[in-house]
Write an enzyme that holds these catalytic residues in place. Structure first.
Site, short mmCIF file in Angstrom:
data_model
loop_
_atom_site.label_atom_id
_atom_site.label_comp_id
_atom_site.label_asym_id
_atom_site.label_seq_id
_atom_site.Cartn_x
_atom_site.Cartn_y
_atom_site.Cartn_z
N LYS A 42 1.02 -1.08 0.16
CA LYS A 42 0.09 -0.17 0.19
C LYS A 42 0.88 1.17 0.04
O LYS A 42 2.11 1.20 0.34
CB LYS A 42 -0.82 0.07 1.40
CG LYS A 42 -0.19 0.10 2.61
CD LYS A 42 0.41 1.34 2.87
CE LYS A 42 0.92 1.64 4.34
NZ LYS A 42 2.31 1.63 4.59
N GLY A 163 10.33 -3.08 4.97
CA GLY A 163 10.47 -1.96 5.79
C GLY A 163 10.76 -0.76 5.08
O GLY A 163 11.43 0.20 5.61
N ALA A 164 10.02 -0.60 3.95
CA ALA A 164 10.11 0.78 3.13
C ALA A 164 8.90 1.54 3.17
O ALA A 164 8.92 2.63 2.39
CB ALA A 164 10.60 0.07 1.76
N GLY A 167 3.93 -1.16 3.27
CA GLY A 167 3.05 -2.28 3.77
C GLY A 167 3.38 -3.62 3.63
O GLY A 167 2.54 -4.54 3.42
N SER A 168 4.56 -4.06 3.51
CA SER A 168 5.06 -5.34 3.48
C SER A 168 4.67 -6.07 4.51
O SER A 168 4.39 -7.26 4.33
CB SER A 168 6.65 -5.44 3.26
OG SER A 168 7.51 -5.23 4.51
N ASP A 236 -3.31 -0.32 7.42
CA ASP A 236 -2.20 -1.25 6.53
C ASP A 236 -2.66 -2.56 6.22
O ASP A 236 -3.08 -2.91 5.19
CB ASP A 236 -0.56 -1.39 6.97
CG ASP A 236 0.09 -0.11 7.20
OD1 ASP A 236 1.37 -0.31 7.66
OD2 ASP A 236 -0.41 0.87 6.89
N1 LIG Z 1 8.19 -11.48 2.18
C1 LIG Z 1 8.40 -11.30 3.29
N2 LIG Z 1 9.20 -12.32 3.96
C2 LIG Z 1 9.68 -12.27 5.30
N3 LIG Z 1 9.33 -11.38 6.17
C3 LIG Z 1 8.77 -10.43 5.63
C4 LIG Z 1 8.43 -10.27 4.22
N4 LIG Z 1 7.40 -9.16 4.12
C5 LIG Z 1 7.63 -8.52 5.43
N5 LIG Z 1 8.09 -9.09 6.17
C6 LIG Z 1 8.37 -8.96 7.65
O1 LIG Z 1 7.93 -7.58 7.66
C7 LIG Z 1 8.98 -6.58 8.38
C8 LIG Z 1 9.03 -5.41 7.74
O2 LIG Z 1 7.62 -4.70 8.16
P1 LIG Z 1 7.52 -3.05 8.86
O3 LIG Z 1 6.41 -2.98 9.07
O4 LIG Z 1 8.84 -2.85 9.45
O5 LIG Z 1 7.87 -2.29 7.27
P2 LIG Z 1 6.82 -2.15 6.06
O6 LIG Z 1 5.36 -2.93 6.42
O7 LIG Z 1 7.36 -2.87 4.71
O8 LIG Z 1 6.64 -0.70 6.00
P3 LIG Z 1 5.22 0.21 6.67
O9 LIG Z 1 4.85 -0.72 7.89
O10 LIG Z 1 5.89 1.42 7.25
O11 LIG Z 1 4.31 0.09 5.73
C9 LIG Z 1 10.27 -7.44 7.77
O12 LIG Z 1 11.31 -7.09 8.81
C10 LIG Z 1 10.09 -8.86 8.12
O13 LIG Z 1 9.99 -9.38 9.13
C1 LIG Z 2 2.92 4.86 10.37
C2 LIG Z 2 1.76 4.45 10.16
O1 LIG Z 2 0.58 5.13 10.28
C3 LIG Z 2 1.39 3.66 8.82
C4 LIG Z 2 2.58 2.65 8.49
O2 LIG Z 2 2.36 2.09 7.47
C5 LIG Z 2 1.44 3.32 11.31
C6 LIG Z 2 0.07 2.88 11.53
O3 LIG Z 2 -0.93 3.44 11.05
O4 LIG Z 2 -0.11 1.57 11.78
MG LIG Z 3 4.54 -2.72 8.35
#
Ligand SMILES: Nc1ncnc2c1ncn2[C@@H]1O[C@H](COP(=O)(O)OP(=O)(O)OP(=O)(O)O)[C@@H](O)[C@H]1O
Ligand SMILES: C[C@@](O)(CCO)CC(=O)[O-]
Ligand SMILES: [Mg+2]
Length: 423
Positions: A42, A163-164, A167-168, A236
């Site tokens: 997302k 971690g970018a 919403g991974s 998310d």
């Molecule tokens: N394809 C995957 N394989 C294994 N672990 C994953 C995968 N995708 C996400 N993760 C887990 O989710 C963590 C990243 O989640 P994090 O919420 O920190 O970042 P994000 O969801 O990419 O960003 P945001 O929450 O800001 O949108 C990774 O460190 C890992 O533990």
């Molecule tokens: C930073 C934040 O607003 C979005 C993270 O993708 C945290 C959340 O809503 O859970």
């Molecule tokens: Mg996340």
């Protein structure tokens, strides 16, 4: 005597044939189910972090997705394969070891249809088993949903940067929950035709669970996000479950946006990794420490989100005047970015660099997701031609950033296939 010997041996051999036959018979008919699932990442257009403080946020699904294959196996283990996670590879956890973890009994009593967060004792036991939050989420959700009744193998792969800010983790949790609920046929709807069709032995493709099942998926995925994010708002996992574009507040949950204007976004990854959990906690603590300073900022971000919704409506009522919409959204992008960076403290020099490089092309950018690195979005103009986009990408690349044009408003969670395969 000979007769006794013959009867004895023939019954033995009959027994042996019977047992082998039964085993083969079971193998043929004791087929193992396999579910393939995918869920989108997302981008948050406006309202990140403020949404944790109860304000309005707007987010849209992305065309980048996580895929998971969840299948029953005979071995009594949870077998996890995570090729995208550096240094992880694959690991197995025996069902009996998991059942012996401290406070597992309380997990075993949780009703699968009443999503609840992982209790502190079990989470503590999981964190001693695994330090990676994503794995703790898998172990909890598998234990609470499967009740450790059967061994399963789960393979994840994703084209989302981790971690970018895209919403991974949410797409990871949504795939996990959807796969396990489908595999064990745990239906919030009791097994309606739409959901049953997904699990029909003839297999199926590209099926979306019914609304009741989607809500169960969304709420259990939120419990996984809580393990990974600490205090997630829920936006998310909602976007990853339902897809398209939605507005969200913690109080009222999500509301699908029927129509979204054809916004063109360029996503740029600073490739600076950061912890969403820490960034969210920092904003909450800043709000607690300086409520009179931070609450008005959150209110202003809430206003930006609501004004954006007004601007979308205006666009559709004004016979799609995209230029007026563009000007309004560009102003809000600059404002939201400044507030997140300057007031919430979740900016980063690389994100400001993206904003400044974009300005050279008369374009506007803001961080998306938790910030502190991760990704930014740049609103391209309807008139921005491919040469300009490529020049912008090259300018960003000079700073080590990777960028790509994204399509927004993608589908939510999909069960790609459900098949029974004999072992
Ligand atoms: N394809 C995957 N394989 C294994 N672990 C994953 C995968 N995708 C996400 N993760 C887990 O989710 C963590 C990243 O989640 P994090 O919420 O920190 O970042 P994000 O969801 O990419 O960003 P945001 O929450 O800001 O949108 C990774 O460190 C890992 O533990
Ligand atoms: C930073 C934040 O607003 C979005 C993270 O993708 C945290 C959340 O809503 O859970
Ligand atoms: Mg996340």
């Amino acid at each position: 005597m000979w007769l006794v010997w013959f009867v004895f041996n023939s019954s033995l051999s009959f027994n042996l044939i019977f047992q082998v036959g039964i085993l083969d018979f079971c193998k043929i008919f004791y087929s193992m189910k396999q579910i393939k699932v995918s869920a989108p990442g997302k981008v948050i257009l406006f309202g990140e972090h403020a949404v944790v403080l109860g304000k309005t946020s707007i987010a849209t699904a992305l065309s980048l997705r996580t895929n998971a294959t969840v299948e029953q196996i005979e071995e009594p283990v949870l077998h996890i394969l995570l090729p995208d996670l550096k240094d992880f590879g694959e690991r197995k956890y025996s069902l009996s070891d998991l059942s012996k973890l401290n406070s597992y009994n309380s997990i075993n009593e949780i009703d699968c249809f009443v999503p609840r967060e992982c209790n502190a004792e079990f989470l503590d036991a999981l964190s001693q088993l695994e330090s990676i939050k994503g794995i703790q989420s898998v172990l909890f959700l598998f234990s609470v949903l499967s009740k450790l009744k059967h061994g399963i193998k789960i393979h994840f792969s994703s084209n989302l940067p981790m971690g970018a800010g895209l919403g991974s983790s949410a797409s990871f949790n949504v795939c996990l929950v959807t796969g396990i609920l489908s595999l064990f046929e745990i239906y919030a709807c009791g097994g309606c035709d739409q959901c049953k069709k997904i699990n029909s032995s003839s297999g199926t493709t590209n099926n979306v669970p019914c609304s009741k099942q989607l809500e169960l998926i969304n709420q259990w995925s939120l419990q996984g996000e809580k393990i990974m994010h600490g205090t997630p708002s829920g936006i998310d996992n909602a976007v990853s479950t339902y897809g398209s574009a939605l507005t969200f507040t913690r109080k009222d949950g999500f509301k699908n946006l029927e129509r979204i204007p054809p916004l063109r976004l360029l996503i740029t990854d600073t490739r600076v990794s950061r912890s969403t959990k820490v960034l969210v906690e920092n904003v909450i603590n800043r709000h607690k420490q300086y409520p009179s300073l931070i609450e008005p900022v959150a209110v202003l971000i809430d206003t930006i989100s609501k004004e954006c919704l007004q601007a979308f409506d205006q666009y559709f009522n004004d016979h799609n005047d995209i230029n007026q919409l563009q000007k309004t959204i560009e102003l809000m992008i600059d404002m939201n970015h400044s507030l997140l960076s300057g007031c919430f403290g979740v900016g980063h020099s690389t994100l400001d660099m993206i904003a400044s490089v974009s300005k050279r092309f008369d374009l506007h950018s803001k961080l998306t997701g938790a910030g502190g690195g991760g990704c930014a979005i740049t609103l391209l103009k309807p008139s921005t031609d491919s040469e300009t986009v490529n020049n912008l990408k090259s300018a960003l690349k000079e700073h080590g950033f990777e960028s790509w044009e994204a399509t927004i408003g993608g589908q939510g969670v999909i069960i790609e296939s459900s098949t029974n395969s004999s072992n």
